[in-house]
Design an enzyme around this catalytic site. Sequence first.
Site: not given
Ligand code: DX5
Ligand code: ZN
Length: 230
Positions: A12, A37, A39, A41, A70, A72, A141, A179
Amino acid sequence: MKPAGTLQIAPSLLSADFGALGSEMAAAERGGADMIHVDIMDGHFVPNLTMGPPVVKSLKRIARVPLDVHLMIEEPDRYIDAFAEAGAAMISVHVEVLPHLHRTVHAIKALGVSAGVVLNPATPVASLSEIAGDVDYVLVMSVNPGFGGQTFIPRSESKVREVRALLDRAGNAAPIEIDGGIDHHNVGRVVAAGASIIVAGSAVFHSPDPERATRELKAAALGAAATVPR
Ligand code: DX5
Ligand code: ZN
């Protein structure tokens, strides 16, 4: 989408140096990343802000593996086309924000993109029961979304088993992605539970050598996968 049993590592970029995303991604790819991956947000569904379609488009130009996006965000339906256009191979959306999840999943598929649904830690597996036959993958998650570097929530392990049982009852061989808080200590347990797409942010990019960290995490995951009866 590869079948459920195929182990795949998805570093990620959330924990990468945002000023050097290209070289960080390349290091993970050299270490054996099967996908990257990404993310997304929005500061509403989760408190944090990250990036949008233009960054995904730039990553796509230089990526050698598929991009796993992903979302969010609160209104994913508004942005699915843009992320597909930017080059996402996989798009996952959170059950918690979608009253018309069936429509969203099929809208993603209609764009030629693999459709995933995501469950927050407090969201019951049963919320997937009517959609279990439609999804290309399920993302469990194992932390509350929003930040990297959080601690793995132990209940996630049995939750992965419950999702696997639900998908199997629906006759769907879709893989389960996990994740949050994954590192070389706990990766074996989640793989044994049935997760086959392994996301890792800080375990890869907060290590001094992301290439090596990716390789070692993948080796640990593959070692666990080899002992799992399928
Ligand atoms: C968190 C993200 C993850 C994040 C995981 O909200 O969806 O993908 O990057 O990071 P680690 O592996 O450090 O928990
Ligand atoms: Zn993620």
